[in-house]
Scaffold this active site. Structure first.
Site, PDB file in Angstrom:
ATOM      1  N   GLU A  56       0.826  -1.211   0.000  1.00 16.66           N
ATOM      2  CA  GLU A  56       0.000   0.000   0.000  1.00 16.66           C
ATOM      3  C   GLU A  56       0.859   1.259   0.000  1.00 16.66           C
ATOM      4  O   GLU A  56       0.581   2.208  -0.743  1.00 16.66           O
ATOM      5  CB  GLU A  56      -0.925   0.024   1.236  1.00 16.66           C
ATOM      6  CG  GLU A  56      -1.917  -1.123   1.276  1.00 16.66           C
ATOM      7  CD  GLU A  56      -1.417  -2.345   2.032  1.00 16.66           C
ATOM      8  OE1 GLU A  56      -2.264  -3.108   2.522  1.00 16.66           O
ATOM      9  OE2 GLU A  56      -0.175  -2.554   2.124  1.00 16.66           O
ATOM     10  N   CYS A  87      -0.001   1.209   7.148  1.00 16.72           N
ATOM     11  CA  CYS A  87      -0.589   1.461   5.836  1.00 16.72           C
ATOM     12  C   CYS A  87      -1.898   2.234   5.953  1.00 16.72           C
ATOM     13  O   CYS A  87      -2.169   3.128   5.149  1.00 16.72           O
ATOM     14  CB  CYS A  87      -0.801   0.152   5.089  1.00 16.72           C
ATOM     15  SG  CYS A  87       0.766  -0.636   4.640  1.00 16.72           S
TER      16      CYS A  87
END
Length: 157
Positions: A56, A87
């Site tokens: 991510e 993330c």
């Protein structure tokens, strides 16, 4: 969920599975805007090595560079697994409008990842976390925020 969601989420899962075959971690991410892929990445933690090189985060970095902005409002991130706390923080900071994931923190825990443990620990009071966290005031601490607020370069992010 619509056909595009299924297609982009399936791509994130495919990236994760391809990454495992090439020796990386089982995580993939795709970022879209207006139905088009802006960036995609797989986990590169071990390969780089960099503990922040989650799929991510890598996809966010690529999307920001390609779009020329830190503000990813209007984008959707598709992740093969529920984003870990780091993330998720990056997703919030980038202002991505929507996050869609396939597997969750409990699936990751079964494979030996610490996501569920970290989620539990982060909601604890700082004095009770696994990570030792302590605040020490030093002269001028906090003044950097006054400097920023009064500067001509301030940009909200």
């Amino acid at each position: 969920m619509n056909d595009a969601d299924i297609r982009f989420l399936s791509r994130a899962v495919a990236l994760a599975r391809e990454n495992v075959v090439s020796g990386g971690g089982p995580f993939g991410a795709v970022i879209t805007r207006n139905g088009q892929i802006v960036a995609e990445a797989a986990n590169q933690v071990v390969g780089i090595p960099d503990p922040t090189a989650h799929a991510e985060v890598q996809a966010i970095r690529l999307a920001a560079a390609r779009l020329g902005t830190f503000d990813l409002t209007g984008c959707t991130i598709y992740a093969s697994c529920e984003p870990c706390p780091m993330c998720l923080g990056a997703i919030y900071w980038s202002r991505i409008s929507r996050a869609v994931y396939a597997s969750d923190r409990h699936d990751a825990a079964r494979a030996g990842f610490r996501d569920a443990e970290l989620y539990r620990d982060m909601i604890r009071d700082p004095d009770n976390r696994i990570l030792v966290c302590e605040r020490i005031r030093v002269p001028d601490s906090g003044l950097e925020f006054d400097d920023w607020a009064n500067s001509g370069i301030r940009i909200d992010y």
